[in-house]
Scaffold this motif. Structure first.
Motif, short mmCIF file in Angstrom:
data_model
loop_
_atom_site.label_atom_id
_atom_site.label_comp_id
_atom_site.label_asym_id
_atom_site.label_seq_id
_atom_site.Cartn_x
_atom_site.Cartn_y
_atom_site.Cartn_z
N ALA A 103 -4.52 -2.35 -3.25
CA ALA A 103 -4.16 -3.64 -3.86
C ALA A 103 -4.34 -4.77 -2.86
O ALA A 103 -4.77 -5.88 -3.22
CB ALA A 103 -2.72 -3.59 -4.36
N ALA A 122 5.70 -3.48 -4.67
CA ALA A 122 5.72 -2.28 -5.51
C ALA A 122 7.14 -2.04 -5.98
O ALA A 122 8.08 -2.05 -5.18
CB ALA A 122 5.22 -1.08 -4.70
N ARG A 123 7.28 -1.84 -7.27
CA ARG A 123 8.59 -1.58 -7.85
C ARG A 123 8.52 -0.33 -8.71
O ARG A 123 7.52 -0.07 -9.38
CB ARG A 123 9.06 -2.76 -8.70
CG ARG A 123 9.34 -4.00 -7.85
CD ARG A 123 10.09 -5.06 -8.62
NE ARG A 123 10.33 -6.23 -7.79
CZ ARG A 123 11.39 -6.40 -7.01
NH1 ARG A 123 12.32 -5.46 -6.95
NH2 ARG A 123 11.53 -7.49 -6.27
N LEU A 179 2.35 -8.56 -2.11
CA LEU A 179 2.26 -7.58 -3.18
C LEU A 179 3.49 -6.68 -3.10
O LEU A 179 3.76 -6.11 -2.04
CB LEU A 179 0.99 -6.75 -3.02
CG LEU A 179 -0.29 -7.59 -3.03
CD1 LEU A 179 -1.45 -6.80 -2.46
CD2 LEU A 179 -0.58 -8.08 -4.43
N TRP A 219 5.23 3.65 -10.33
CA TRP A 219 5.47 2.33 -9.76
C TRP A 219 4.38 1.37 -10.22
O TRP A 219 3.34 1.80 -10.72
CB TRP A 219 5.50 2.38 -8.24
CG TRP A 219 4.51 3.35 -7.64
CD1 TRP A 219 4.75 4.63 -7.25
CD2 TRP A 219 3.11 3.12 -7.39
NE1 TRP A 219 3.61 5.21 -6.76
CE2 TRP A 219 2.58 4.31 -6.84
CE3 TRP A 219 2.26 2.05 -7.58
CZ2 TRP A 219 1.25 4.45 -6.46
CZ3 TRP A 219 0.92 2.18 -7.21
CH2 TRP A 219 0.44 3.37 -6.65
N THR A 220 4.66 0.09 -10.07
CA THR A 220 3.66 -0.96 -10.31
C THR A 220 3.61 -1.85 -9.08
O THR A 220 4.58 -1.96 -8.34
CB THR A 220 4.03 -1.82 -11.54
OG1 THR A 220 5.32 -2.41 -11.31
CG2 THR A 220 4.06 -1.00 -12.81
N ILE A 221 2.47 -2.46 -8.87
CA ILE A 221 2.28 -3.39 -7.75
C ILE A 221 1.83 -4.72 -8.32
O ILE A 221 0.82 -4.77 -9.04
CB ILE A 221 1.22 -2.86 -6.75
CG1 ILE A 221 1.67 -1.53 -6.17
CG2 ILE A 221 0.97 -3.89 -5.65
CD1 ILE A 221 0.63 -0.83 -5.32
N LYS A 222 2.59 -5.77 -8.00
CA LYS A 222 2.27 -7.11 -8.49
C LYS A 222 2.60 -8.13 -7.41
O LYS A 222 3.52 -7.91 -6.62
CB LYS A 222 3.11 -7.44 -9.73
CG LYS A 222 2.84 -6.57 -10.93
CD LYS A 222 3.73 -6.97 -12.08
CE LYS A 222 3.52 -6.03 -13.26
NZ LYS A 222 4.47 -6.29 -14.33
N LEU A 235 -0.78 0.43 -2.21
CA LEU A 235 -0.59 -0.89 -1.60
C LEU A 235 -1.83 -1.31 -0.81
O LEU A 235 -2.24 -2.47 -0.87
CB LEU A 235 0.64 -0.90 -0.70
CG LEU A 235 1.98 -0.99 -1.42
CD1 LEU A 235 3.13 -0.64 -0.47
CD2 LEU A 235 2.17 -2.38 -2.02
N TYR A 269 5.97 -2.95 -0.07
CA TYR A 269 5.24 -4.21 -0.16
C TYR A 269 4.14 -4.26 0.89
O TYR A 269 4.13 -3.49 1.84
CB TYR A 269 6.18 -5.42 -0.01
CG TYR A 269 6.99 -5.37 1.26
CD1 TYR A 269 6.48 -5.85 2.45
CD2 TYR A 269 8.28 -4.84 1.26
CE1 TYR A 269 7.23 -5.79 3.62
CE2 TYR A 269 9.02 -4.78 2.41
CZ TYR A 269 8.50 -5.26 3.59
OH TYR A 269 9.23 -5.20 4.74
N LEU A 322 2.15 5.66 -2.67
CA LEU A 322 2.35 4.21 -2.69
C LEU A 322 1.64 3.50 -1.54
O LEU A 322 1.14 2.39 -1.72
CB LEU A 322 3.84 3.92 -2.66
CG LEU A 322 4.28 2.49 -2.91
CD1 LEU A 322 3.66 1.92 -4.16
CD2 LEU A 322 5.79 2.43 -3.00
#
Length: 163
Positions: free
Chosen positions: A109, A63-64, A61, A4-7, A106, A73, A102
């Protein structure tokens, strides 16, 4: 390597409202012991909207997964009465994202985002029934503290000094 990525993403994103609705539905079930009614969910969102999880005072933020699926999120917003503190708000990992680390991702992040907003401390609130959240906070250096000017009917409040 995480799957996953967190943006940061806009709080107005198409699938954000659906994910928030799922969050409140699950929290209501766990805290009240029954599924919340739609009217109760609308009231909660009205009393504590998430539009302040946007710049310049906040961030959402998201996460996908590698396929773009929203897995979780966490929101961060500066406290109005104390801009040196940022509130961790609505951290949630959807069932499809659980067991992947995750929650930890999160949280880390969110702490970095709080520092970018200028905060030196993170605070959050939760309920007794949310044992996973409470264990995560404690394992990452959060200490139980007194209440602050948050929202909802929390039973536990945590704080961590950043830096």
């Amino acid at each position: 390597m995480p799957k996953w990525t967190i943006k940061p993403e806009p709080v107005t994103g198409a699938d954000i409202d659906e994910a928030m609705w799922q969050y409140f539905t699950e929290m209501g079930q766990r805290v009240m012991g029954r599924p919340p009614m739609d009217a109760e969910l609308r009231e909660v969102l009205h009393e504590d909207p998430h539009d302040d999880l946007s710049p310049p005072q906040g961030v959402l933020l998201v996460a996908r997964g590698s396929d773009g699926e929203l897995l979780g999120y966490a929101g961060v917003r500066l406290l109005t009465g104390d801009p040196s503190a940022a509130e961790l708000k609505r951290m949630y990992v959807r069932p499809a994202g659980r067991g992947l680390g995750l929650g930890r991702g999160l949280l880390l992040a969110a702490e970095a985002a709080a520092q970018e907003l200028g905060a030196s401390r993170v605070v959050c609130e939760t309920n007794t029934e949310l044992t996973e959240a409470r264990a995560l906070y404690i394992s990452h250096g959060y200490e139980e503290t007194g209440s602050y000017d948050g929202h909802g009917n929390a039973e536990h409040w945590y704080a961590k000094t950043l830096g």
